[in-house]
Design a protein around this motif. Structure first.
Motif, PDB file in Angstrom:
ATOM      1  N   ILE A  34       0.875  -1.108   0.054  1.00 34.01           N
ATOM      2  CA  ILE A  34      -0.081  -0.045   0.128  1.00 34.01           C
ATOM      3  C   ILE A  34       0.956   1.344  -0.008  1.00 34.01           C
ATOM      4  N   ILE A  35       0.673   2.045  -1.143  1.00 32.32           N
ATOM      5  CA  ILE A  35       1.513   3.381  -1.047  1.00 32.32           C
ATOM      6  C   ILE A  35       0.613   4.328  -0.222  1.00 32.32           C
ATOM      7  N   GLY A  36       1.338   4.975   0.717  1.00 28.33           N
ATOM      8  CA  GLY A  36       0.723   5.979   1.531  1.00 28.33           C
ATOM      9  C   GLY A  36       1.210   7.384   1.184  1.00 28.33           C
ATOM     10  N   SER A  37       0.085   8.324   1.296  1.00 27.97           N
ATOM     11  CA  SER A  37       0.498   9.687   0.926  1.00 27.97           C
ATOM     12  C   SER A  37      -0.349  10.801   1.818  1.00 27.97           C
ATOM     13  N   ARG A  38       0.092  11.972   1.611  1.00 30.39           N
ATOM     14  CA  ARG A  38      -0.720  12.836   2.274  1.00 30.39           C
ATOM     15  C   ARG A  38      -2.012  13.021   1.735  1.00 30.39           C
ATOM     16  N   THR A  39      -2.245  12.678   0.466  1.00 29.01           N
ATOM     17  CA  THR A  39      -3.448  12.885  -0.401  1.00 29.01           C
ATOM     18  C   THR A  39      -3.548  11.208  -1.015  1.00 29.01           C
ATOM     19  N   GLY A  62      -2.976   2.528  -3.431  1.00 28.84           N
ATOM     20  CA  GLY A  62      -2.767   3.682  -2.884  1.00 28.84           C
ATOM     21  C   GLY A  62      -3.887   4.287  -1.983  1.00 28.84           C
ATOM     22  N   LEU A  63      -3.366   4.733  -0.798  1.00 29.49           N
ATOM     23  CA  LEU A  63      -4.311   5.307   0.371  1.00 29.49           C
ATOM     24  C   LEU A  63      -3.545   6.461   1.182  1.00 29.49           C
ATOM     25  N   ALA A  64      -4.559   7.259   1.511  1.00 29.30           N
ATOM     26  CA  ALA A  64      -4.094   8.273   2.708  1.00 29.30           C
ATOM     27  C   ALA A  64      -3.090   7.725   3.702  1.00 29.30           C
ATOM     28  N   ASN A  65      -1.974   8.335   4.136  1.00 24.63           N
ATOM     29  CA  ASN A  65      -1.101   7.788   5.206  1.00 24.63           C
ATOM     30  C   ASN A  65      -1.866   6.874   6.313  1.00 24.63           C
ATOM     31  N   PRO A  66      -2.768   7.660   7.062  1.00 23.12           N
ATOM     32  CA  PRO A  66      -3.703   6.943   8.078  1.00 23.12           C
ATOM     33  C   PRO A  66      -4.285   5.726   7.807  1.00 23.12           C
ATOM     34  N   ASP A  67      -4.944   5.477   6.626  1.00 20.37           N
ATOM     35  CA  ASP A  67      -5.496   4.606   6.002  1.00 20.37           C
ATOM     36  C   ASP A  67      -4.648   3.526   5.602  1.00 20.37           C
ATOM     37  N   ALA A  68      -3.440   3.845   5.019  1.00 23.66           N
ATOM     38  CA  ALA A  68      -2.561   2.954   4.629  1.00 23.66           C
ATOM     39  C   ALA A  68      -1.897   2.194   5.942  1.00 23.66           C
ATOM     40  N   ALA A  69      -1.439   2.865   7.142  1.00 24.47           N
ATOM     41  CA  ALA A  69      -0.921   2.299   8.185  1.00 24.47           C
ATOM     42  C   ALA A  69      -2.199   1.269   8.811  1.00 24.47           C
ATOM     43  N   ALA A  70      -3.162   1.733   8.747  1.00 26.87           N
ATOM     44  CA  ALA A  70      -4.107   1.044   9.371  1.00 26.87           C
ATOM     45  C   ALA A  70      -4.623  -0.459   8.565  1.00 26.87           C
ATOM     46  N   THR A  87       4.509  13.147  10.409  1.00 22.60           N
ATOM     47  CA  THR A  87       3.863  11.939   9.658  1.00 22.60           C
ATOM     48  C   THR A  87       3.689  10.811  10.628  1.00 22.60           C
ATOM     49  N   VAL A  88       4.523  10.461  11.585  1.00 22.22           N
ATOM     50  CA  VAL A  88       4.318   9.509  12.588  1.00 22.22           C
ATOM     51  C   VAL A  88       3.203   9.971  13.699  1.00 22.22           C
ATOM     52  N   SER A  89       3.241  11.107  14.138  1.00 24.48           N
ATOM     53  CA  SER A  89       2.197  11.533  14.924  1.00 24.48           C
ATOM     54  C   SER A  89       0.544  11.186  14.476  1.00 24.48           C
TER      55      SER A  89
END
Ligand SMILES: NC(=O)c1ccc[n+]([C@@H]2O[C@H](COP(=O)([O-])OP(=O)(O)OC[C@H]3O[C@@H](n4cnc5c(N)ncnc54)[C@H](OP(=O)(O)O)[C@@H]3O)[C@@H](O)[C@H]2O)c1
Length: 226
Positions: A34-39, A62-70, A87-89
């Motif tokens: 999953i590619i994460g990005s701010r958008t 591809g997903l927004a960073n929080p969705d990618a991490a989840a 980004t980590v926060s």
């Protein structure tokens, strides 16, 4: 029969050079990526490009960073140092119970060929402190030039120093690095990452002086066969 279940890997900042190169290699080896990005739009654009490069093989979205991490089992952080903490926060909740692989080099532009480490030691230790014990933070890949990662048919001539306070997490990341054609070593606790982080500026300095795209390092005196 044993089934080789490939873990899902999210790469925050996977739209960039380094994260994109790692993501491409893991996807090529059969990991759902999953590619994460701010958008979400930029993430999906980068994922579509990667799917095209892989010619239909591999699973990349591809997903927004929080969705990618989840959605991932393992999360990689690959953003510029200035964006590391923010980004980590943003994904702290989604990281609970997972391994976070931090690729960040604490470069301070414009003098990126000069070692300029944070006052507190390594950059990654601040990330572990911010996240607490519930996330196993592993430092790796700081010395691997993005230039080499996109060349899928070539092994990379630079070893990976993997540092973590949880040795089992470090071993898992060593295995993930070796899956994509890298030689990796469990190089001790997270505080040892200060060496890998500083070494990148030395390598950038060498690249400039000798006019090459990606110098690297090798650990000698030990064999993977041992
Ligand atoms: N390039 C290399 O050869 C190399 C080698 C070893 C280690 N590294 C390290 O790996 C990390 C990523 O390097 P890179 O060359 O891939 O960097 P990059 O291409 O400049 O940036 C990676 C991604 O980070 C996100 N980003 C950029 N600025 C941001 C900001 N202000 N706030 C939040 N997100 C931001 C962007 O994604 P979105 O815009 O899609 O959010 C961007 O695509 C760095 O820490 C670098 O030091 C790089």
């Amino acid at each position: 029969m044993m089934h080789d279940v490939k873990k899902t890997i999210a790469v925050l900042g996977g739209t960039g050079k380094e994260g994109g190169g790692l993501a491409l290699r893991w996807a090529h080896r059969g990991h759902p990526v999953i590619i994460g990005s701010r958008t979400a739009e930029r993430a999906e654009e980068a994922a579509a490009e990667m799917r095209e490069t892989l010619g239909g093989a591999g699973s990349v979205k591809g997903l927004a960073n929080p969705d990618a991490a989840a959605a991932a089992d393992i999360v990689v952080l690959s953003v510029p140092y200035a964006a590391q903490q923010a980004t980590v926060s943003e994904v702290a909740t989604q990281l609970a119970g997972k391994i976070l692989i931090d690729v960040t080099v604490p470069l301070v532009p414009p003098k990126v060929s000069r070692v300029q480490l944070p006052a507190g030691g390594s950059a990654v230790e601040a990330v572990q402190k911010l996240l607490g014990d519930g996330v196993r933070v592993v430092s790796a890949f700081q010395n691997i030039s993005a230039h080499h990662l996109t060349k899928l048919d070539e092994d990379v001539e630079c070893d990976v120093l993997v540092c973590a306070d949880d040795p089992a997490a470090a071993d898992e990341v060593v295995a993930l690095a070796e899956e994509i054609g890298l030689t990796a070593w469990n190089a001790g606790p997270l505080c040892n990452s200060v060496v890998a982080e500083a070494l990148t500026s030395v390598l950038i300095s060498l690249n400039r002086r000798y006019k090459v795209p990606g110098t690297g390092i090798r650990i000698t005196g030990v064999s993977k066969d041992a």
